[in-house]
Scaffold this active site. Structure first.
Site: not given
Ligand code: PSU
Ligand code: MN
Length: 306
Positions: A25, A160
């Protein structure tokens, strides 16, 4: 309008041969880590994938083109521009394409685009999930629902503790998504190997994961699989040490009125700053380890296919 993915030559050749490919990603690059560590990590992760018998396909949108596989210059551009590049989840895809924008894809949108390209294994750092307080905010990552849709295995260091891990696991269960502990009985908590939450199933090798994926998709059970791969021990930050930092970061986000797509990047940056980069070192180590395991799974999957 006709739509086509821009699949780079390496990835296209590998897909045509049925060889191993691992999707990666770009939100982790543009929003998840600071420059220049983001670009260094993205390059290293690609190299780890190659060294372990698979072709890396980092996914991003550049001037409205959906790129499956980036050049070194494109990686550098994404990393340098960082947070000025839009974070693009599934809902944002048509806007980015129609308006010919740049976009860093999240786990959800990367899964969707990988599946469109015919890529079934994907390595990330950590997936999004159900945020703490979601019963009031409804903040549940689109990563969750994507697991119900796209036939992609995602190797992740659990999720996390900025999230509500119990609700995240409940949601994945509701959506029919297998959560497999890779060599562990516990769902890992990103910086920490332990979370206190059990995984519903465990596999101890890439071959076993490949068998599970083949069984799932042969049965017509569409959707993804969470491959929960704990951070290497040497880099882990024990849950007791990181818990207070996470709680303070979540409180600061709330007090600052941070909502929607800004929540996750805000929390990541805040935790990295408060831990003086220790969380960043951990993040890099787990991303590299996930890439290694994903390459092994992709290789096992392509063997069984041929
Ligand atoms: N968790 C991490 N690092 C990240 C992300 C999540 O430890 O960079 C990023 C990933 O791309 C994940 C996104 O899909 O954040 C999730 O964002 P949201 O909670 O807004 O859906
Ligand atoms: Mn959200």
């Amino acid at each position: 309008m006709a739509f086509e993915l821009s699949i780079n030559a390496d990835v296209r050749t590998a897909l045509e041969k049925g060889a191993a490919v691992v999707a990666l990603e770009s939100t982790i690059i543009a929003h998840g880590m600071p420059y220049p560590q983001n670009v260094e990590t993205a390059r290293e992760v690609e190299k780890i994938v190659r060294d372990n018998g698979a072709i890396p396909a980092t996914i991003a949108i550049l001037s409205g083109e959906v790129k499956i596989g980036l050049t070194p210059d494109e990686l550098q551009y994404l990393g340098r521009e960082g947070r000025s590049i839009a974070k693009v989840s599934v809902r944002d895809l048509p806007f980015a394409v129609a308006q010919k924008r740049d976009g860093a894809t999240t786990v959800a949108s990367t899964m969707r685009l990988a599946a469109m390209a015919g890529i079934h294994v994907f390595a990330t750092g950590g997936i999004g999930g159900v945020h703490r307080g979601a019963e009031k905010t409804f903040d549940i990552s689109a990563d969750m629902t994507e697991f119900a849709n796209s036939n992609v295995a995602v190797v992740t260091a659990g999720a996390k503790a900025i999230l509500d891990l119990a609700l995240t696991l409940e949601t994945l269960e509701t959506l029919g998504v297998p959560v497999v502990g890779f060599g562990t009985d516990e769902f890992p908590a990103f910086y920490s190997r332990a979370s206190g939450h059990a995984v519903p199933m465990r596999c101890d090798s890439a071959a076993e994961i490949a068998d599970l994926l083949r069984a799932k998709w042969a049965m017509g059970l569409n959707g993804g699989v969470v491959v929960a791969n704990p951070i290497p021990e040497a880099f882990e930050i024990p849950a007791e040490e990181i818990a207070a930092v996470i709680e303070a970061a979540v409180a600061k986000a709330r007090a600052g009125g941070i909502t929607g797509k800004h929540v996750t990047p805000f929390l990541l940056a805040e935790i990295a700053s408060v831990t003086s980069g220790r969380s960043l070192t951990a993040n890099i180590a787990l991303a590299r380890h996930n890439a290694l395991v994903a390459a092994q799974i992709a290789a096992a999957l392509s063997e069984k296919r041929s």
